[in-house]
Design an enzyme around this catalytic site. Structure first.
Site, mmCIF file in Angstrom:
data_model
loop_
_atom_site.group_PDB
_atom_site.id
_atom_site.type_symbol
_atom_site.label_atom_id
_atom_site.label_comp_id
_atom_site.label_asym_id
_atom_site.label_seq_id
_atom_site.Cartn_x
_atom_site.Cartn_y
_atom_site.Cartn_z
ATOM 1 N N TYR A 75 77.483 28.786 91.160
ATOM 2 C CA TYR A 75 78.357 27.599 91.179
ATOM 3 C C TYR A 75 78.921 27.396 92.585
ATOM 4 O O TYR A 75 78.930 26.280 93.120
ATOM 5 C CB TYR A 75 79.469 27.806 90.153
ATOM 6 C CG TYR A 75 80.417 26.648 89.961
ATOM 7 C CD1 TYR A 75 80.039 25.548 89.187
ATOM 8 C CD2 TYR A 75 81.691 26.653 90.512
ATOM 9 C CE1 TYR A 75 80.911 24.482 88.982
ATOM 10 C CE2 TYR A 75 82.567 25.603 90.317
ATOM 11 C CZ TYR A 75 82.176 24.516 89.551
ATOM 12 O OH TYR A 75 83.051 23.467 89.346
ATOM 13 N N LYS A 78 78.297 24.198 94.953
ATOM 14 C CA LYS A 78 79.406 23.334 95.374
ATOM 15 C C LYS A 78 79.565 23.327 96.894
ATOM 16 O O LYS A 78 79.928 22.308 97.479
ATOM 17 C CB LYS A 78 80.700 23.754 94.676
ATOM 18 C CG LYS A 78 80.663 23.533 93.155
ATOM 19 C CD LYS A 78 80.442 22.067 92.784
ATOM 20 C CE LYS A 78 80.611 21.824 91.284
ATOM 21 N NZ LYS A 78 80.409 20.405 90.924
HETATM 22 N N1 LIG Z 1 87.488 21.309 85.259
HETATM 23 C C1 LIG Z 1 87.681 21.945 86.398
HETATM 24 O O1 LIG Z 1 88.580 22.788 86.518
HETATM 25 C C2 LIG Z 1 86.797 21.649 87.592
HETATM 26 C C3 LIG Z 1 87.169 22.206 88.819
HETATM 27 C C4 LIG Z 1 86.379 21.943 89.930
HETATM 28 C C5 LIG Z 1 85.260 21.134 89.817
HETATM 29 N N2 LIG Z 1 84.937 20.622 88.606
HETATM 30 C C6 LIG Z 1 83.736 19.784 88.550
HETATM 31 O O2 LIG Z 1 84.049 18.538 87.970
HETATM 32 C C7 LIG Z 1 82.882 18.002 87.340
HETATM 33 C C8 LIG Z 1 83.223 17.558 85.936
HETATM 34 O O3 LIG Z 1 83.652 18.700 85.206
HETATM 35 P P1 LIG Z 1 84.587 18.624 83.918
HETATM 36 O O4 LIG Z 1 85.605 19.648 84.069
HETATM 37 O O5 LIG Z 1 84.960 17.216 83.642
HETATM 38 O O6 LIG Z 1 83.546 19.171 82.830
HETATM 39 P P2 LIG Z 1 83.148 18.697 81.371
HETATM 40 O O7 LIG Z 1 82.349 19.820 80.822
HETATM 41 O O8 LIG Z 1 84.329 18.201 80.631
HETATM 42 O O9 LIG Z 1 82.192 17.434 81.671
HETATM 43 C C9 LIG Z 1 80.939 17.578 82.285
HETATM 44 C C10 LIG Z 1 80.021 16.493 81.773
HETATM 45 O O10 LIG Z 1 78.756 16.615 82.474
HETATM 46 C C11 LIG Z 1 77.723 16.430 81.531
HETATM 47 N N3 LIG Z 1 76.486 17.100 81.971
HETATM 48 C C12 LIG Z 1 76.266 18.443 82.063
HETATM 49 N N4 LIG Z 1 75.004 18.677 82.444
HETATM 50 C C13 LIG Z 1 74.403 17.465 82.608
HETATM 51 C C14 LIG Z 1 73.096 17.045 82.986
HETATM 52 N N5 LIG Z 1 72.106 17.941 83.233
HETATM 53 N N6 LIG Z 1 72.837 15.717 83.062
HETATM 54 C C15 LIG Z 1 73.806 14.808 82.769
HETATM 55 N N7 LIG Z 1 75.062 15.143 82.400
HETATM 56 C C16 LIG Z 1 75.355 16.453 82.319
HETATM 57 C C17 LIG Z 1 78.250 17.044 80.243
HETATM 58 O O11 LIG Z 1 77.538 16.560 79.098
HETATM 59 C C18 LIG Z 1 79.697 16.629 80.274
HETATM 60 O O12 LIG Z 1 79.911 15.391 79.611
HETATM 61 C C19 LIG Z 1 81.817 19.098 87.417
HETATM 62 O O13 LIG Z 1 80.952 18.826 88.509
HETATM 63 C C20 LIG Z 1 82.632 20.352 87.695
HETATM 64 O O14 LIG Z 1 81.893 21.337 88.372
HETATM 65 C C21 LIG Z 1 85.678 20.851 87.493
#
Ligand SMILES: NC(=O)c1ccc[n+]([C@@H]2O[C@H](COP(=O)([O-])OP(=O)(O)OC[C@H]3O[C@@H](n4cnc5c(N)ncnc54)[C@H](O)[C@@H]3O)[C@@H](O)[C@H]2O)c1
Length: 253
Positions: free
Chosen positions: A157, A161
């Site tokens: 990851y 990133k």
């Molecule tokens: N939540 C956190 O603390 C956090 C922190 C830093 C970065 N992020 C990043 O933010 C972004 C969103 O994360 P989130 O927390 O909303 O997660 P989440 O799991 O709530 O949402 C992620 C979405 O991406 C979709 N997805 C996954 N694989 C996929 C694919 N192959 N093709 C199309 N869609 C796909 C999933 O179906 C889901 O709806 C991600 O890139 C994550 O790495 C999240």
């Protein structure tokens, strides 16, 4: 300043729109007047976001795609173009966590890199082509605080990133002259499905969050990221280009 119609007439392409940060951002784009292409692997959740936008009086379409596959990224961009004729604002946000337990499980590693990094590259390839023809647009990529530091996140990851942060800067340099403004957001710990496990062990976690987010002492909400994405996508941010913005309650201080 009335922000309600800030994106009226614009088309936004949001990936990972079925959940968490992507869903919240899709809803906010629609609330501020944009037509939204909601892209996600999960058809039910994707269409749920579309339904919520339509119920609120907005315009949206669902596009189901596995963004780890180059052909799906191309199809998703084409589908948006066929339905709405343009893409003004792309938010490349879909992502999965890596594996802390099995850092060198190569199947997991390839999957994480494919979704979190290659998916962004594949989408950008086609978005940039569209925006060059249009004469401009904005692209925001979701990185993470794990894209700025090796202290958080699983190995794969963190690698993905960091890749998104590098990609964003490099693409900003190359495509800025074409009028395409490109930035990244780097969320800290945000309360979504991805971090649901963190709701356990509340006392222990409160101490961790105090350290991670000294301004609030708790995780952020998807709306904290959505507001920043909308700002960065708007003309109010017209001189912000090539940055990776931490939105983490102070974690990266
Ligand atoms: N939540 C956190 O603390 C956090 C922190 C830093 C970065 N992020 C990043 O933010 C972004 C969103 O994360 P989130 O927390 O909303 O997660 P989440 O799991 O709530 O949402 C992620 C979405 O991406 C979709 N997805 C996954 N694989 C996929 C694919 N192959 N093709 C199309 N869609 C796909 C999933 O179906 C889901 O709806 C991600 O890139 C994550 O790495 C999240």
């Amino acid at each position: 300043m009335d922000l309600n119609n800030e994106f009226t007439g614009a088309v936004a392409f949001v990936t990972g729109a079925g959940s968490g940060i992507g869903r919240e951002t899709a809803l906010l784009f629609a609330k501020r007047g944009a037509i939204v292409a909601c892209v996600d692997l999960d058809a039910d959740r994707c269409m749920d976001t579309v339904a919520a936008i339509r119920e609120a009086g907005g315009e949206a379409a669902g596009i189901v795609a596995d963004l780890s596959r180059p052909e799906d990224c191309e199809r998703a961009v084409d589908d948006c173009l066929n339905q709405f004729g343009r893409i003004d604002h792309a938010f490349n946000n879909a992502g999965i966590t890596g594996s802390h337990e099995e850092p060198f499980d190569l199947i997991r590693v390839e999957q994480t890199i494919a979704v979190d990094l290659l998916g962004v590259i594949y989408c950008m390839k086609h978005q940039v082509a569209v925006m060059e023809k249009q004469g401009g647009g904005t692209i925001i990529n979701t990185a993470s605080i794990a894209g700025l530091s090796g202290n958080v996140g699983a190995l794969d990851y963190t690698a993905a990133k960091h890749g998104v942060v590098g990609l964003t800067g490099s693409a900003a340099r190359k495509y800025g002259p074409s009028g395409i403004r490109i930035n990244a957001v780097c969320p800290g710990i945000i309360r979504t499905a991805m971090t649901r496990a963190l709701d356990r062990d509340a006392d222990e976690l409160r101490a961790i969050f105090n350290r991670l987010s000294p301004i609030t002492g708790k995780p952020g909400e998807p709306a904290d990221i959505a507001e920043a994405v909308l700002f960065l996508s708007s003309s109010r941010a017209k001189f912000i280009h090539g940055v990776a913005l931490p939105i983490d309650g102070g974690f990266t201080i």
